[in-house]
Design an enzyme around this catalytic site. Structure first.
Site, short mmCIF file in Angstrom:
data_model
loop_
_atom_site.label_atom_id
_atom_site.label_comp_id
_atom_site.label_asym_id
_atom_site.label_seq_id
_atom_site.Cartn_x
_atom_site.Cartn_y
_atom_site.Cartn_z
N TYR A 25 1.36 -0.75 0.06
CA TYR A 25 0.65 -0.14 -0.43
C TYR A 25 1.13 1.74 0.01
CZ TYR A 25 -2.58 3.86 1.58
OH TYR A 25 -4.27 4.77 1.90
N SER A 107 -4.69 11.03 9.18
CA SER A 107 -5.72 11.44 8.05
C SER A 107 -6.78 10.60 8.53
CB SER A 107 -4.99 10.18 7.14
OG SER A 107 -5.55 9.58 6.65
N GLN A 128 -6.72 16.31 8.78
CA GLN A 128 -7.02 15.85 7.37
C GLN A 128 -7.79 16.10 6.54
OE1 GLN A 128 -6.54 12.89 5.63
NE2 GLN A 128 -7.01 13.47 3.17
N TYR A 130 -10.41 14.51 3.43
CA TYR A 130 -11.30 14.09 1.15
C TYR A 130 -12.69 15.13 1.12
CZ TYR A 130 -8.11 10.62 2.43
OH TYR A 130 -7.18 9.54 2.53
N THR A 156 -7.53 17.47 0.90
CA THR A 156 -6.95 17.09 -0.31
C THR A 156 -7.92 17.71 -0.94
OG1 THR A 156 -5.53 14.76 1.28
CG2 THR A 156 -6.20 14.03 -1.37
N ARG A 165 -4.52 1.72 -7.87
CA ARG A 165 -2.82 1.10 -7.67
C ARG A 165 -3.21 -0.93 -7.19
NH1 ARG A 165 -4.24 4.82 -2.60
NH2 ARG A 165 -4.30 6.60 -3.72
N LYS A 252 -4.22 20.52 0.19
CA LYS A 252 -2.95 19.07 -0.56
C LYS A 252 -3.25 19.08 -1.33
CE LYS A 252 -0.63 15.19 1.21
NZ LYS A 252 -1.77 14.31 -0.10
N HIS A 276 -0.12 13.61 -5.20
CA HIS A 276 -0.29 12.20 -3.38
C HIS A 276 0.63 11.08 -3.69
CE1 HIS A 276 -3.68 11.50 -1.86
NE2 HIS A 276 -3.69 10.51 -1.98
N ARG A 279 0.27 8.45 -6.19
CA ARG A 279 -0.81 7.61 -6.25
C ARG A 279 -1.73 8.54 -7.22
NH1 ARG A 279 0.59 4.78 -1.78
NH2 ARG A 279 -1.58 4.73 -0.89
C1 GLV Z 1 -5.16 8.02 0.10
O1 GLV Z 1 -5.09 9.21 0.13
C2 GLV Z 1 -4.59 7.27 -0.41
O2 GLV Z 1 -3.51 7.41 -1.57
O3 GLV Z 1 -4.42 6.04 -0.42
#
Ligand code: GLV
Length: 387
Positions: A25, A107, A128, A130, A156, A165, A252, A276, A279
């Site tokens: 991760y 987070s 933080q 979202y 964010t 991912r 951010k 990020h 990511r």
């Molecule tokens: C969450 O913000 C991530 O990038 O996994």
């Protein structure tokens, strides 16, 4: 205690200690991982100017980020699932940051809750969020963060939808980990990690489970983002969140000059030039390449920070010399946390501090606030002539 000379040492230990799912991760970028790789490579393309016979006594790396005193310009970035890297990981990281004198950002997707971290620290941390659809949930989060005395809200702005991912899909990433033959076989090789995890009660997304409605699988980052995040976010809504919070706001995930101008217009206290950590949009330029154009556009209107790709004090120095007023690290401290818990985060900060301090001296400077572009050798066309 193992000998740690650089962040890479912590990463090696981390890899051995923590289950594959959580290592992957951290160590993933989206899709082909081009942007993830280039974030670090582009730092390497910048060189430093060696200077001699300059007084190097009495150096300082102290400065301010959004008006708060910091022992060096390095904040701990918000990282989801940190409490899965090491039991009670967010508390450990926040305590290490507090002792070191740098900001910690919690987070929303943390395992320890806002209240957990507040209870175990004394210095205000940053929180933080979202941009979620549910205003009531946002309002409650803001109230909880205010009650915990968080001194800044970090919004964010580059994750309305989640970049893919691959490894997380293959591993079936979740918190707590789902028990499959593969995950059990892997966890059996991580006994100290497992024993610590059994001793804590914090194994779920502490800010979400029991607080958010209508999430079909609260253990999955992917289902939470798909169901709860606001895909129709616009600048009015960002301005509304700023008003709802009523305190300092950091945006951010700004990587474009036009967006940086908008961020300055809505009155952000700081922006973080970031992709990020590679990511989200694979194929985006590295953060360090975008720093100068953004600084030229808004550097006199808003405090500009940078994340994505920082793995050393040299990287911090390069970003500061280009004109950033602060930097953020994510992976670099998570490696330390997974490797050695709170002591590992402290070690990561010590490593970066020493690299920053010594490299600054070798470039002929004694004060991190005074380093400037003059110490850098930047290849021509570094920021690129893209059309
Ligand atoms: C969450 O913000 C991530 O990038 O996994």
């Amino acid at each position: 205690m193992p000998v740690i000379t650089e962040i890479e040492d912590l990463k090696r230990l981390y890899r051995r200690r923590v289950p594959r799912m959580f290592y992957d991760y951290t160590e993933s970028g989206s899709w082909s991982e081009q942007t993830f790789r280039e974030n670090s490579w582009d730092f390497d393309r910048i060189r430093l100017r060696q200077r001699i016979a300059v007084d190097m006594a009495n150096r300082t790396t102290k400065t301010k980020m959004i008006g708060e005193d910091v022992s060096m310009p390095v904040a701990l970035a918000p990282v989801g699932l940190t409490g899965m890297q090491s039991a009670d990981g967010e508390i450990k990281a926040a305590r290490a940051a507090e002792t070191f004198g740098v900001p910690f950002t919690l987070s929303t997707m943390s395992i320890c809750s806002i209240e957990d971290v507040a209870e175990h620290t004394t210095r205000p941390f940053w929180f933080q969020v979202y941009t979620l659809k549910d205003d009531d949930f946002m309002r409650r989060l803001f109230d909880r963060a205010r009650a915990a005395k968080c001194s800044a809200l970090v919004i964010t702005v580059d994750l309305q939808v989640l970049g893919q991912r691959h490894k997380d899909i293959v591993n079936g990433l979740s918190a707590p980990p789902k028990l499959t033959t593969t995950s059990i076989a892997n966890m059996m090789t991580k006994v100290p990690w497992g024993l610590e995890m059994l001793r804590t009660k914090r194994r779920f997304f502490g800010n979400i489970v029991g607080h958010a409605k209508g999430v079909s699988d609260p253990s999955s980052l992917a289902s939470w983002t798909a169901e709860a995040f606001d895909p129709s976010l616009d600048w009015n809504r960002i301005a509304k969140f700023k008003e709802m919070w009523g305190g300092k706001v950091i945006l951010k995930g700004v990587l474009d000059v036009e967006d940086a101008k908008k961020a300055a217009e809505v009155g952000a206290d700081a922006i973080v030039v970031s992709n990020h950590g590679g990511r989200q949009l694979d194929g985006a330029l590295s953060s360090i390449r975008m720093l100068e154009p953004i600084l030229q556009a808004v550097g006199d209107k808003v405090e500009v920070h940078l994340d994505s790709g920082i793995r050393s004090g040299q990287d911090v120095l390069k970003a500061m010399a280009m004109g950033a007023r602060g930097t953020w690290i994510g992976r670099a401290y998570v490696y330390g946390l997974g490797a050695m818990g709170e002591a590992g985060v402290t070690r990561a900060l010590e490593v970066i501090h020493k690299e920053l301090d010594t490299t600054m001296a070798l470039c002929g400077h004694r004060d991190v606030e005074e380093v400037d572009r003059d110490i850098l050798l930047v290849p021509k066309g570094f920021s690129g002539d893209w059309a």
